[in-house]
Scaffold this motif. Structure first.
Motif, PDB file in Angstrom:
ATOM      1  N   LEU A   6       0.893  -1.213   0.044  1.00  0.00           N
ATOM      2  CA  LEU A   6       0.093   0.166   0.161  1.00  0.00           C
ATOM      3  C   LEU A   6       1.072   1.210   0.067  1.00  0.00           C
ATOM      4  O   LEU A   6       0.563   2.230  -0.566  1.00  0.00           O
ATOM      5  N   ARG A   7       2.033   1.084   0.735  1.00  0.00           N
ATOM      6  CA  ARG A   7       2.803   2.355   0.678  1.00  0.00           C
ATOM      7  C   ARG A   7       3.477   2.528  -0.434  1.00  0.00           C
ATOM      8  O   ARG A   7       3.420   3.950  -1.134  1.00  0.00           O
ATOM      9  N   ALA A   8       3.860   1.592  -1.219  1.00  0.00           N
ATOM     10  CA  ALA A   8       4.533   1.641  -2.486  1.00  0.00           C
ATOM     11  C   ALA A   8       3.350   2.383  -3.632  1.00  0.00           C
ATOM     12  O   ALA A   8       3.631   3.136  -4.256  1.00  0.00           O
ATOM     13  N   LYS A  20       6.040   6.617 -13.672  1.00  0.00           N
ATOM     14  CA  LYS A  20       6.951   5.757 -14.615  1.00  0.00           C
ATOM     15  C   LYS A  20       6.910   4.365 -14.157  1.00  0.00           C
ATOM     16  O   LYS A  20       7.440   4.151 -13.009  1.00  0.00           O
ATOM     17  N   TYR A  21       6.325   3.331 -14.929  1.00  0.00           N
ATOM     18  CA  TYR A  21       6.200   1.991 -14.030  1.00  0.00           C
ATOM     19  C   TYR A  21       7.191   1.168 -14.511  1.00  0.00           C
ATOM     20  O   TYR A  21       7.682   1.175 -15.698  1.00  0.00           O
ATOM     21  N   THR A  22       7.638   0.493 -13.672  1.00  0.00           N
ATOM     22  CA  THR A  22       8.568  -0.814 -13.839  1.00  0.00           C
ATOM     23  C   THR A  22       7.757  -1.885 -14.660  1.00  0.00           C
ATOM     24  O   THR A  22       6.512  -1.598 -14.589  1.00  0.00           O
ATOM     25  N   ASP A  23       8.179  -2.907 -15.171  1.00  0.00           N
ATOM     26  CA  ASP A  23       7.295  -3.959 -15.595  1.00  0.00           C
ATOM     27  C   ASP A  23       6.371  -4.704 -14.501  1.00  0.00           C
ATOM     28  O   ASP A  23       5.535  -5.200 -14.978  1.00  0.00           O
ATOM     29  N   GLU A  24       7.268  -4.793 -13.381  1.00  0.00           N
ATOM     30  CA  GLU A  24       6.248  -5.104 -12.292  1.00  0.00           C
ATOM     31  C   GLU A  24       5.048  -4.384 -11.949  1.00  0.00           C
ATOM     32  O   GLU A  24       3.942  -4.749 -11.719  1.00  0.00           O
ATOM     33  N   GLU A  25       5.331  -3.013 -11.948  1.00  0.00           N
ATOM     34  CA  GLU A  25       4.109  -2.138 -11.554  1.00  0.00           C
ATOM     35  C   GLU A  25       3.234  -2.234 -12.772  1.00  0.00           C
ATOM     36  O   GLU A  25       1.991  -1.916 -12.045  1.00  0.00           O
ATOM     37  N   LEU A  72       1.141  -4.839 -11.568  1.00  0.00           N
ATOM     38  CA  LEU A  72       0.475  -4.518 -10.214  1.00  0.00           C
ATOM     39  C   LEU A  72      -0.806  -3.798 -10.420  1.00  0.00           C
ATOM     40  O   LEU A  72      -1.785  -3.904  -9.678  1.00  0.00           O
ATOM     41  N   TYR A  73      -0.658  -2.513 -11.381  1.00  0.00           N
ATOM     42  CA  TYR A  73      -1.632  -1.422 -11.324  1.00  0.00           C
ATOM     43  C   TYR A  73      -2.591  -1.335 -12.767  1.00  0.00           C
ATOM     44  O   TYR A  73      -3.483  -0.775 -12.668  1.00  0.00           O
ATOM     45  N   GLY A  74      -1.936  -1.978 -13.546  1.00  0.00           N
ATOM     46  CA  GLY A  74      -2.616  -1.855 -14.883  1.00  0.00           C
ATOM     47  C   GLY A  74      -2.902  -0.506 -15.460  1.00  0.00           C
ATOM     48  O   GLY A  74      -1.949   0.454 -14.922  1.00  0.00           O
ATOM     49  N   GLY A  75      -4.170   0.277 -15.741  1.00  0.00           N
ATOM     50  CA  GLY A  75      -4.313   1.455 -15.944  1.00  0.00           C
ATOM     51  C   GLY A  75      -5.073   2.200 -14.715  1.00  0.00           C
ATOM     52  O   GLY A  75      -5.339   3.197 -15.093  1.00  0.00           O
ATOM     53  N   THR A 116      -4.705  -1.583  -5.607  1.00  0.00           N
ATOM     54  CA  THR A 116      -3.951  -2.549  -4.381  1.00  0.00           C
ATOM     55  C   THR A 116      -4.794  -2.741  -3.355  1.00  0.00           C
ATOM     56  O   THR A 116      -4.671  -4.148  -2.754  1.00  0.00           O
ATOM     57  N   LEU A 117      -5.745  -2.140  -3.164  1.00  0.00           N
ATOM     58  CA  LEU A 117      -6.670  -2.174  -1.785  1.00  0.00           C
ATOM     59  C   LEU A 117      -7.595  -3.350  -2.346  1.00  0.00           C
ATOM     60  O   LEU A 117      -7.921  -4.187  -1.371  1.00  0.00           O
ATOM     61  N   THR A 118      -8.136  -3.240  -3.430  1.00  0.00           N
ATOM     62  CA  THR A 118      -9.095  -4.363  -3.829  1.00  0.00           C
ATOM     63  C   THR A 118      -8.238  -5.627  -4.136  1.00  0.00           C
ATOM     64  O   THR A 118      -8.857  -6.857  -3.748  1.00  0.00           O
ATOM     65  N   HIS A 119      -7.262  -5.654  -4.563  1.00  0.00           N
ATOM     66  CA  HIS A 119      -6.313  -6.826  -4.745  1.00  0.00           C
ATOM     67  C   HIS A 119      -6.161  -7.567  -3.326  1.00  0.00           C
ATOM     68  O   HIS A 119      -6.274  -8.700  -3.265  1.00  0.00           O
ATOM     69  N   ILE A 120      -5.771  -6.645  -2.522  1.00  0.00           N
ATOM     70  CA  ILE A 120      -5.451  -7.311  -1.069  1.00  0.00           C
ATOM     71  C   ILE A 120      -6.746  -7.787  -0.433  1.00  0.00           C
ATOM     72  O   ILE A 120      -6.738  -8.964   0.069  1.00  0.00           O
TER      73      ILE A 120
END
Ligand SMILES: [Zn+2]
Length: 506
Positions: free
Chosen positions: A418-420, A433-438, A441-444, A451-455
Motif C-alpha cells: 500500500l505504501r508503494a 513511470k512504471y517498472t514492468d512489475e508495476e 500490479l496496477y494496470g491502468g 492494490t486495496l481491492t487486490h489485497i
C-alpha cells in the motif's frame, strides 16, 4: 477350434465397430462446428428477454452466490445461495472467440449474439472488411411486429446495447451509433445516457432533438420515468444520475432513492407490453467495468443488481408462462476472476468482502481529494487509514479494532504494497513511470485503489489474472418457450441461430 474362431470373429467385429466410433468421434472433434440443435417445432414465443451480463462468466456468478452463502460460515457450513437465473431449468455453455482473438471485446461478441456472425473486436454488426452490414435479431423481430427495447446500465451508445440496433465499423463512432438509435423504428431505449449527443466536437445536430422529431418521447426525470407505461409511445429514458461515462452509478455506490437497472427493466416491460409481443435486451454493463478494475466486491454487487433486473422478467414470465422465453448469458469474461488464490490455498473467506461499501471508483475520488491537498513529500499511508477502514474494512495492527477484526489486519507485506502504491498515486498520472512489475500490479488503474481491492480480494480467497477480457467460455441459462435448445456446449453464434429458429426468423 470352432469356439476359438468365433471368439476371434467377435473380437475383430468389436474392434471394427470401436474404430468406426473413434473415427467418427475424432472427425467431429476436428471440426469447428459444434453439435448443437437448432430444430424447434413449437410456436414462437411472444415475449423474449435477452439478458447480457457484460464480462460475466461462471466465476462472476458463482462468487456472487458464495458471497450470498457467506452467512453459513457462522456454523462453519459452506453453501451458496443460487441466483435466480442460475436456477433456470436449462443451462448450457458457449465459446466467445471472435474473428481474430480468443480474448474478444463486447462489440464482436454482441455482434455474434445479435447476428450469428463473427467479426473483429471493435466492430458492430459489420463483417471483417467493414463493408457488409449484418441484420440484427431485433430488426428481424421488429419486421414481424414485435416491439423492441434496449436497456443498459452503461451509456446506451456503448458496444453491447449498440449491437442490438446499430451497424458501425468502429464501436467508438458514438455519434453515428446514437444517430442510428434516433432513426430506428424501435420502441424503448433506457438506462444510461449518450457519450456524444452532439458529436465528438459538440458541433453536430443534437441526436435527442432528432429522436424527438422522429417521434420518441425523451425522458430524463425520475418521476417521469416512473410514470411511463404502455400508452407512453416510443421512449428514450435516461437516468438523471449518471457518472462521467454516462453510466448508472455502481450498485454499491447507488443512493437507494435513485433508479436501478431493475427499475429500467420494469419500465421497459411496461412500455413494450402489447399483444403482438416484444424483444427486450438488458445489459448489466458495469459487471465488466468492475472486473477490469479487479474489484470483486463491486463486481458482486453489480451481478446482484443484474439478478434483480432478471427478476422483473421472471415476474412477467409468471403471468405469461406459455408465451415467454428468458435467456441470460454474458458476452465474454473479464479479469480472469477465480475463486481460489495462491496465498490462501484451499480456504475462502467471502464474508470479508462484506466489509467493502464503496467501489474502487468512489475510492479514487477519496485519493484525488487527498492528493489535491497533500504534497508528494508529506504523503503518508497513515493519513488515509480511516478512509481505507471505512471503505474496505482493512486495518493495521495498531487500529483499536485490531483484536475484534483480526482477520482484516494488514500484514507487513500488504502494508508495504500500500505504501508503494500511494507513492505512485501521489504523482500525477502523466508523470508516473512504471517498472514492468508495476505495470502488472496496477494496470491502468489508480495504484492505491487497485492494490486495496487486490489485497481485500486475496484475503477473501479471490484472485484476478488480467485487467482485460479473457477467453473462458460462458454459461447460457434459459427459461420458457424453446428453452431446451440451449442445452449443450456450443458457440456464441449458435445463441443467435437457436433464437432465430425458435422465433421462426429463417
Ligand atoms: Zn470490457
Amino acid at each position: 477350434m470352432f469356439k476359438l474362431n468365433k471368439r476371434i470373429i467377435t473380437i475383430l467385429l468389436s474392434v471394427m465397430v470401436l474404430s468406426t466410433f473413434l473415427f467418427m468421434a475424432f472427425s467431429a472433434s476436428g471440426s469447428s462446428q459444434t453439435a448443437t440443435s437448432y430444430s424447434y417445432n413449437g410456436t414462437a414465443p411472444k415475449y423474449v428477454f435477452m439478458f447480457i451480463g457484460d464480462g460475466m462468466s461462471f466465476a462472476q456468478i458463482n462468487s456472487a452466490e458464495a458471497y450470498l452463502g457467506k452467512a453459513y460460515y457462522e456454523d462453519k457450513k459452506v453453501d451458496v445461495r443460487r441466483l435466480n437465473f442460475s436456477n433456470f431449468p436449462v443451462a448450457g455453455a458457449c465459446t466467445t472467440f471472435d474473428a481474430t482473438s480468443f480474448c474478444p471485446d463486447s462489440a464482436s461478441t454482441a455482434t455474434s449474439l445479435s447476428t450469428g456472425y463473427k467479426t473483429h473486436s471493435g466492430t458492430i454488426n459489420m463483417d471483417v472488411t467493414k463493408q457488409v452490414k449484418y441484420k440484427t435479431i431485433t430488426e428481424m423481430v421488429k419486421e414481424k411486429g414485435y416491439k423492441v427495447g434496449v436497456i443498459s446500465s452503461v451509456s446506451i451508445d456503448h458496444a453491447t446495447p449498440a449491437a442490438y440496433y446499430a451497424h458501425q465499423p468502429s464501436r467508438s463512432n458514438y455519434y453515428d451509433i446514437a444517430l442510428e438509435m434516433a432513426n430506428s423504428n424501435f420502441d424503448f431505449f433506457g438506462g444510461g445516457g449518450l457519450l456524444q449527443p452532439k458529436g465528438k466536437a459538440g458541433d453536430q445536430a443534437d441526436v435527442l432533438e432528432l429522436a424527438t422529431k422522429n417521434g420518441f418521447k425523451v425522458v430524463t426525470n425520475k418521476d417521469e420515468i416512473l410514470g411511463l407505461n404502455n400508452t407512453s409511445g416510443r421512449v428514450i429514458a435516461m437516468n438523471s444520475v449518471l457518472d462521467s461515462s454516462k453510466a448508472l452509478p455502481y450498485e454499491i455506490d447507488r443512493e437507494k432513492s435513485d433508479l436501478s437497472l431493475a427499475d429500467f427493466t420494469r419500465k421497459g416491460i411496461e412500455v413494450l407490453n402489447n399483444p403482438k409481443g416484444f424483444f427486450l435486451m438488458v445489459e448489466g454493463g458495469k459487471i465488466d467495468w468492475a472486473c477490469h478494475a479487479n474489484d470483486a466486491g463491486t463486481t458482486i454487487h453489480e451481478t446482484l443488481a443484474f439478478e434483480k433486473a432478471v427478476n422483473e422478467a421472471i415476474e412477467f414470465y409468471n403471468q405469461h408462462q406459455s408465451e415467454t422465453l428468458i435467456i441470460v448469458t454474458g458476452d465474454h469474461e473479464t479479469g480472469g476472476l477465480s475463486i481460489g488464490f495462491a496465498g490462501t490455498g484451499y480456504s475462502t473467506y467471502f464474508d470479508k468482502i462484506s466489509h467493502q461499501n464503496k467501489s474502487y471508483a468512489e475510492f479514487d475520488s477519496v485519493i484525488k481529494e487527498y492528493v489535491s491537498k497533500t504534497s508528494k513529500d508529506n504523503a503518508k499511508l497513515e493519513d488515509l487509514l480511516p478512509d481505507i477502514k471505512a471503505a474496505f474494512g482493512l486495518i493495521t495492527s495498531k487500529d483499536k479494532d485490531a483484536e475484534i477484526m483480526s482477520d482484516m489486519v494488514l500484514t507487513e507485506y500488504e502494508t508495504q504494497r500500500l505504501r508503494a502504491a500511494l507513492a505512485q498515486s501521489i504523482v500525477p498520472k502523466s508523470d508516473r513511470k512504471y517498472t514492468d512489475e508495476e505495470k502488472v500490479l496496477y494496470g491502468g488503474y489508480e495504484p492505491l485503489s487497485v492494490t486495496l481491492t487486490h489485497i481485500l480480494n486475496n484475503k477473501a480467497g479471490i484472485a484476478w489474472t488480467s485487467y482485460s477480457h479473457t477467453g473462458v467460455p460462458l454459461p447460457v441459462f434459459a427459461k420458457g418457450k424453446g428453452e431446451s435448445l440451449f442445452v449443450g456446449y456450443y458457440d456464441n453464434t449458435d445463441v443467435f441461430k437457436k433464437l432465430s429458429s425458435i422465433l421462426k426468423l429463417n
